[in-house]
Structure formats: structure tokens, C-alpha cells
Design a protein around this motif. Sequence first.
Motif, PDB file in Angstrom:
ATOM      1  N   PHE A 148       0.959  -1.189  -0.081  1.00 17.86           N
ATOM      2  CA  PHE A 148       0.066   0.063   0.052  1.00 17.86           C
ATOM      3  C   PHE A 148       0.915   1.254  -0.045  1.00 17.86           C
ATOM      4  O   PHE A 148       0.937   2.337  -0.734  1.00 17.86           O
ATOM      5  CB  PHE A 148      -0.872  -0.055   1.382  1.00 17.86           C
ATOM      6  CG  PHE A 148      -1.873   1.156   1.498  1.00 17.86           C
ATOM      7  CD1 PHE A 148      -2.889   1.362   0.691  1.00 17.86           C
ATOM      8  CD2 PHE A 148      -1.165   2.235   2.261  1.00 17.86           C
ATOM      9  CE1 PHE A 148      -3.800   2.551   0.843  1.00 17.86           C
ATOM     10  CE2 PHE A 148      -2.070   3.291   2.574  1.00 17.86           C
ATOM     11  CZ  PHE A 148      -3.185   3.549   1.853  1.00 17.86           C
ATOM     12  N   ARG A 149       1.898   1.244   0.910  1.00 21.02           N
ATOM     13  CA  ARG A 149       2.692   2.454   1.013  1.00 21.02           C
ATOM     14  C   ARG A 149       3.535   2.784  -0.129  1.00 21.02           C
ATOM     15  O   ARG A 149       3.405   3.843  -0.939  1.00 21.02           O
ATOM     16  CB  ARG A 149       3.722   2.255   2.137  1.00 21.02           C
ATOM     17  CG  ARG A 149       4.999   3.212   2.105  1.00 21.02           C
ATOM     18  CD  ARG A 149       6.244   2.698   3.125  1.00 21.02           C
ATOM     19  NE  ARG A 149       6.428   1.358   2.809  1.00 21.02           N
ATOM     20  CZ  ARG A 149       7.295   1.014   1.912  1.00 21.02           C
ATOM     21  NH1 ARG A 149       7.575   1.677   1.026  1.00 21.02           N
ATOM     22  NH2 ARG A 149       7.606  -0.258   1.858  1.00 21.02           N
ATOM     23  N   GLY A 205       2.988   3.587  10.128  1.00 20.15           N
ATOM     24  CA  GLY A 205       4.492   3.004   9.894  1.00 20.15           C
ATOM     25  C   GLY A 205       4.470   2.581   8.464  1.00 20.15           C
ATOM     26  O   GLY A 205       3.405   2.401   7.916  1.00 20.15           O
ATOM     27  N   PRO A 206       5.509   2.175   8.147  1.00 24.44           N
ATOM     28  CA  PRO A 206       5.735   1.951   6.642  1.00 24.44           C
ATOM     29  C   PRO A 206       5.272   0.375   6.260  1.00 24.44           C
ATOM     30  O   PRO A 206       5.207  -0.026   4.952  1.00 24.44           O
ATOM     31  CB  PRO A 206       7.349   1.825   6.450  1.00 24.44           C
ATOM     32  CG  PRO A 206       8.060   1.858   7.916  1.00 24.44           C
ATOM     33  CD  PRO A 206       6.863   2.463   8.680  1.00 24.44           C
ATOM     34  N   GLY A 207       5.404  -0.520   7.261  1.00 28.38           N
ATOM     35  CA  GLY A 207       4.982  -1.858   6.820  1.00 28.38           C
ATOM     36  C   GLY A 207       6.426  -2.513   6.281  1.00 28.38           C
ATOM     37  O   GLY A 207       7.560  -1.977   6.692  1.00 28.38           O
ATOM     38  N   ALA A 208       6.267  -3.573   5.660  1.00 28.55           N
ATOM     39  CA  ALA A 208       7.276  -4.379   5.222  1.00 28.55           C
ATOM     40  C   ALA A 208       7.976  -4.037   4.029  1.00 28.55           C
ATOM     41  O   ALA A 208       7.314  -2.640   3.524  1.00 28.55           O
ATOM     42  CB  ALA A 208       6.797  -6.047   4.730  1.00 28.55           C
ATOM     43  N   VAL A 222       8.220   8.106   0.480  1.00 25.76           N
ATOM     44  CA  VAL A 222       7.379   7.019   1.029  1.00 25.76           C
ATOM     45  C   VAL A 222       7.210   5.738   0.199  1.00 25.76           C
ATOM     46  O   VAL A 222       7.207   4.518   0.838  1.00 25.76           O
ATOM     47  CB  VAL A 222       5.727   7.794   0.995  1.00 25.76           C
ATOM     48  CG1 VAL A 222       4.667   6.644   1.154  1.00 25.76           C
ATOM     49  CG2 VAL A 222       5.650   8.743   1.966  1.00 25.76           C
ATOM     50  N   MET A 223       7.377   5.717  -1.044  1.00 25.98           N
ATOM     51  CA  MET A 223       7.631   4.846  -1.958  1.00 25.98           C
ATOM     52  C   MET A 223       8.727   3.707  -1.532  1.00 25.98           C
ATOM     53  O   MET A 223       8.562   2.603  -1.284  1.00 25.98           O
ATOM     54  CB  MET A 223       7.688   4.899  -3.335  1.00 25.98           C
ATOM     55  CG  MET A 223       7.829   3.926  -4.203  1.00 25.98           C
ATOM     56  SD  MET A 223       8.100   4.544  -5.826  1.00 25.98           S
ATOM     57  CE  MET A 223       9.748   5.115  -6.066  1.00 25.98           C
ATOM     58  N   LEU A 224       9.832   4.342  -1.031  1.00 25.59           N
ATOM     59  CA  LEU A 224      11.097   3.785  -0.639  1.00 25.59           C
ATOM     60  C   LEU A 224      10.800   3.228   0.846  1.00 25.59           C
ATOM     61  O   LEU A 224      11.696   2.361   1.303  1.00 25.59           O
ATOM     62  CB  LEU A 224      12.250   4.413  -0.985  1.00 25.59           C
ATOM     63  CG  LEU A 224      12.499   4.876  -2.370  1.00 25.59           C
ATOM     64  CD1 LEU A 224      13.936   5.806  -2.671  1.00 25.59           C
ATOM     65  CD2 LEU A 224      12.709   3.487  -3.238  1.00 25.59           C
TER      66      LEU A 224
END
Length: 152
Positions: free
Chosen positions: A21-22, A124-127, A70-72
Motif C-alpha cells: 500500500f505504502r 508506519g511503513p510496513g514491510a 514514502v515509496m521507498l
Amino acid sequence: MHVPSPSGPLHRAQPYALGLFRAVVGLLFACHGAASLFGVLGGRNGGTVDIGTWPGWYAAVIQLAAGGLVMLGLGTRSAAFLASGSMAYAYFVVHQPESLFPLTNGGEASAMFCWAFLLLVFTGPGAFALDGLLAARTADATARAERAPVTA
């Protein structure tokens, strides 16, 4: 109503779904910025925003930079906070004066990006985030340094 078990497959997949998603939200946001700044990806009918114009050029820079971060998954919470705020500004200053509802004022993308980024601020960013990889490398290096014998 059935509530999924906290140890069930959906719960275990949550960090991966959040990471995807992030990455997708960040990519889409960065594409908006690239389209406005460089006239690529079919944005702005091949044109660009003039350098330094308020608020368009600044919004495009935030979109490209924050979207890329955000993508990274690098500084995700901070970048998402900045992106969410910029989209709240876009909605309330640019779109909302035209009409109350996003469907009639053209502000659907601003509203959706605002809420998506706000969610990332709290989750937060997740995996798959670079922050996680860097933190793991730092912790690994610290652990190795603590185990190393001290020589004088």
C-alpha cells in the motif's frame, strides 16, 4: 460477526499488505509531482508548472520528494505527514471553495491522498521499507561491535 484471529493468515500478511500500500501510494503521488514538474506521464497536457509559483510548483516538489520517500520507505512517517498536510491544504484551499463535496469540486484525489498518507503516519511503513533494512543493518553492526574484544 466473526473477528479474525490475531495469529491468522490475514494478521500475518498485514505488514506486507501495508508495505505494498505504502509503495503504490508513494509511487502514484511521485508521478503527480513528476508530471507537474517535468511534463511527463501525460500530466498537465505535456506542460509544466513555472518554477517557484505558489502553490503549484511547491506542491509538485512535495509530491515528487515525499512520494519518492514514502515509496521507498525512507522517513515514511515524516514524509507522509508532510504529504498529508499538503493534500489537506490542496483540498481546503483549492477545491473546497468550489463546492462542499469532493465529487463536485474535483478534490477526490487530494482527499484520498490526504487520508492515505495520514494512515501511514500512524501505521508506519510496513514491510519492504528501506528504514527497516537500515535499522537492521545498524543493529547488526552495533551487536558485532559489542561482541568484539577490546584491544588496548
